[in-house]
Design a protein around this motif. Structure first.
Motif, PDB file in Angstrom:
ATOM      1  N   THR A 213       0.815  -1.206   0.000  1.00 57.55           N
ATOM      2  CA  THR A 213       0.000   0.000   0.000  1.00 57.55           C
ATOM      3  C   THR A 213       0.854   1.263   0.000  1.00 57.55           C
ATOM      4  OG1 THR A 213      -1.761   1.148   1.230  1.00 57.55           O
ATOM      5  CG2 THR A 213      -0.099   0.012   2.534  1.00 57.55           C
ATOM      6  N   ALA A 214       0.236   2.374  -0.409  1.00 58.43           N
ATOM      7  CA  ALA A 214       0.901   3.685  -0.302  1.00 58.43           C
ATOM      8  C   ALA A 214       0.618   4.312   1.062  1.00 58.43           C
ATOM      9  CB  ALA A 214       0.405   4.617  -1.417  1.00 58.43           C
ATOM     10  N   ASN A 215      -0.378   3.773   1.761  1.00 55.24           N
ATOM     11  CA  ASN A 215      -0.761   4.295   3.071  1.00 55.24           C
ATOM     12  C   ASN A 215      -0.107   3.456   4.167  1.00 55.24           C
ATOM     13  OD1 ASN A 215      -1.999   5.530   5.244  1.00 55.24           O
ATOM     14  ND2 ASN A 215      -4.018   4.622   4.869  1.00 55.24           N
ATOM     15  N   CYS A 227       4.633  -4.935   5.804  1.00 54.57           N
ATOM     16  CA  CYS A 227       4.045  -3.920   4.925  1.00 54.57           C
ATOM     17  C   CYS A 227       5.091  -3.485   3.906  1.00 54.57           C
ATOM     18  CB  CYS A 227       3.561  -2.721   5.733  1.00 54.57           C
ATOM     19  SG  CYS A 227       2.902  -1.381   4.694  1.00 54.57           S
ATOM     20  N   ILE A 228       4.702  -3.489   2.637  1.00 54.75           N
ATOM     21  CA  ILE A 228       5.572  -3.001   1.566  1.00 54.75           C
ATOM     22  C   ILE A 228       4.959  -1.711   1.031  1.00 54.75           C
ATOM     23  CG2 ILE A 228       6.534  -3.462  -0.714  1.00 54.75           C
ATOM     24  CD1 ILE A 228       6.577  -6.397  -0.010  1.00 54.75           C
ATOM     25  N   GLU A 229       5.752  -0.642   1.025  1.00 60.99           N
ATOM     26  CA  GLU A 229       5.244   0.688   0.701  1.00 60.99           C
ATOM     27  C   GLU A 229       5.332   0.998  -0.792  1.00 60.99           C
ATOM     28  OE1 GLU A 229       6.182   5.337   1.940  1.00 60.99           O
ATOM     29  OE2 GLU A 229       7.260   3.678   2.909  1.00 60.99           O
ATOM     30  N   LEU A 230       4.271   1.598  -1.317  1.00 58.14           N
ATOM     31  CA  LEU A 230       4.241   2.105  -2.684  1.00 58.14           C
ATOM     32  C   LEU A 230       4.391   3.629  -2.652  1.00 58.14           C
ATOM     33  CD1 LEU A 230       1.140   0.145  -4.082  1.00 58.14           C
ATOM     34  CD2 LEU A 230       3.547  -0.522  -4.242  1.00 58.14           C
ATOM     35  N   PRO A 231       4.858   4.246  -3.735  1.00 58.35           N
ATOM     36  CA  PRO A 231       4.931   5.710  -3.781  1.00 58.35           C
ATOM     37  C   PRO A 231       3.534   6.311  -3.654  1.00 58.35           C
ATOM     38  CG  PRO A 231       6.220   4.728  -5.551  1.00 58.35           C
ATOM     39  CD  PRO A 231       5.417   3.620  -4.944  1.00 58.35           C
ATOM     40  N   ASP A 232       3.396   7.327  -2.847  1.00 62.62           N
ATOM     41  CA  ASP A 232       2.091   7.954  -2.600  1.00 62.62           C
ATOM     42  C   ASP A 232       1.970   9.203  -3.463  1.00 62.62           C
ATOM     43  OD1 ASP A 232      -0.303   8.759  -1.610  1.00 62.62           O
ATOM     44  OD2 ASP A 232       0.448   9.418   0.330  1.00 62.62           O
ATOM     45  N   ASP A 233       1.611   9.018  -4.740  1.00 66.55           N
ATOM     46  CA  ASP A 233       1.587  10.131  -5.683  1.00 66.55           C
ATOM     47  C   ASP A 233       0.199  10.451  -6.228  1.00 66.55           C
ATOM     48  OD1 ASP A 233       4.321  10.548  -5.534  1.00 66.55           O
ATOM     49  OD2 ASP A 233       4.758   9.087  -7.097  1.00 66.55           O
ATOM     50  N   GLU A 234      -0.657   9.460  -6.352  1.00 71.03           N
ATOM     51  CA  GLU A 234      -1.956   9.680  -6.984  1.00 71.03           C
ATOM     52  C   GLU A 234      -2.954  10.346  -6.041  1.00 71.03           C
ATOM     53  OE1 GLU A 234      -2.044   6.040 -10.262  1.00 71.03           O
ATOM     54  OE2 GLU A 234      -3.432   6.003  -8.562  1.00 71.03           O
ATOM     55  N   VAL A 235      -3.750  11.239  -6.613  1.00 66.65           N
ATOM     56  CA  VAL A 235      -4.842  11.873  -5.875  1.00 66.65           C
ATOM     57  C   VAL A 235      -6.113  11.115  -6.216  1.00 66.65           C
ATOM     58  CG1 VAL A 235      -6.162  13.988  -5.513  1.00 66.65           C
ATOM     59  CG2 VAL A 235      -3.696  14.097  -5.977  1.00 66.65           C
ATOM     60  N   LYS A 236      -6.812  10.645  -5.197  1.00 67.06           N
ATOM     61  CA  LYS A 236      -7.920   9.711  -5.387  1.00 67.06           C
ATOM     62  C   LYS A 236      -8.971  10.183  -6.387  1.00 67.06           C
ATOM     63  CE  LYS A 236     -10.943   6.655  -2.753  1.00 67.06           C
ATOM     64  NZ  LYS A 236     -11.396   6.245  -1.403  1.00 67.06           N
ATOM     65  N   LEU A 237      -9.414  11.430  -6.276  1.00 67.58           N
ATOM     66  CA  LEU A 237     -10.506  11.910  -7.126  1.00 67.58           C
ATOM     67  C   LEU A 237     -10.045  12.918  -8.171  1.00 67.58           C
ATOM     68  CD1 LEU A 237     -13.249  12.312  -4.362  1.00 67.58           C
ATOM     69  CD2 LEU A 237     -12.915  10.389  -5.934  1.00 67.58           C
ATOM     70  N   ALA A 238      -8.751  12.968  -8.434  1.00 69.62           N
ATOM     71  CA  ALA A 238      -8.237  13.946  -9.400  1.00 69.62           C
ATOM     72  C   ALA A 238      -7.207  13.295 -10.310  1.00 69.62           C
ATOM     73  CB  ALA A 238      -7.630  15.136  -8.668  1.00 69.62           C
TER      74      ALA A 238
END
Length: 288
Positions: A213-215, A227-238
């Motif tokens: 997850t990114a979270n 837990c393996i982390e993903l880059p947190d770049d995407e905006v959920k509704l945009a």
């Protein structure tokens, strides 16, 4: 939420914690060269105040804090030249320009994800999944497509894999998971109420699970075995598509499969060769 964002918000910070956060935000370049004693001296606070702040940020201590901070700085340095992950191309661009920007997006996403991966975490994940009798995957939407691809790869090394969420029967599948099995959550935002409910049951029954997850600061991630982390770049509704998240997820799953295959490389190679031989022989017989 990222560390720098949490530090900037200063939500429920004490005056000492606000001083520490303000110093970190205004001395970002120097931070990676300071130890906890130097930071305490520079902010006129104490070791315990810094430790309490790191815990409030969801971390185990100052060491983990500096590691996470270094990752964020590394990501920030490359963002100026990166393609916008939510809108990777613009109106009026040629087809070839769009192709180039998507290629850049894929490269940047994988590079950023590689920077987040730790060798020990990968090794632990591979061994946990390899030793499990069965693997139950929880994934929805586009992530379920990645889950199907991963399931297909694991079949090739004789792993029993169930996509628990495939037919909306996740509750029944969850009740059938045992401590000899392992669950795997593929969720970018990591805040699904259903997943939290499942994770609490797994924890109660002492069943291991891995979250990708990114979270990484959410309840699901924090209570995971790994837990393996993903880059947190995407905006959920945009965004116009799940480009970055799915590229990162596919990359991580391919890496995990490679690490699992490596555990018994010669055995898997032998099985592959024997399967191909049997297949070719059966077709020869049919032709005769």
């Amino acid at each position: 939420m990222r560390l720098l964002s949490q530090l900037a918000e200063m939500k429920q910070f004490t005056p000492n914690e606000q001083s520490i956060a303000a110093y970190i935000l205004t001395h970002q370049e120097q931070m990676l060269h300071l130890n906890i004693q130097q930071l305490a001296k520079a902010t006129y606070t104490s070791h315990s105040a810094i430790h309490r702040l790191t815990q409030k940020l969801g971390l185990s201590g100052f060491k983990e804090f500096t590691i996470c901070l270094a990752r964020e700085f590394q990501q920030q340095q490359g963002q100026e030249s990166e393609v916008n992950v939510n809108y990777p191309f613009n109106l009026g661009e040629s087809s070839l320009q769009i192709a180039k920007e998507i290629a850049d997006l894929m490269k940047n996403t994988i590079d950023k994800n590689l920077a987040l991966i730790e060798d020990e975490v990968l090794s632990q994940t591979a061994h946990l999944l390899d030793q499990a009798e069965r693997i139950f995957i929880y994934a929805l939407g586009d992530s379920q497509i990645r889950a199907k691809s991963f399931q297909n790869k694991l079949f090739k090394i004789n792993k029993y894999v169930v996509i628990a969420t495939e037919l909306s029967e996740w509750a029944h599948h969850t009740l059938n998971v045992t401590p000899r099995d392992c669950a795997l959550f593929l969720t970018y935002h990591g805040n699904s109420p259903s997943y939290i409910k499942v994770s609490r049951y797994l924890q109660q029954e002492q069943i291991p699970w891995v979250t990708i997850t990114a979270n990484h600061q959410g309840e699901l991630a924090r209570s995971s075995t790994i837990c393996i982390e993903l880059p947190d770049d995407e905006v959920k509704l945009a965004k116009i598509g799940t480009f970055s998240s799915q590229i990162a997820l596919e990359y991580v799953l391919n890496v995990i499969y490679g690490c699992m295959y490596k555990i018994d490389y010669k055995h898997h190679m032998k099985n592959t060769e024997e399967s191909l031989h049997k297949f070719n022989r059966s077709h020869m017989i049919d032709d005769i």
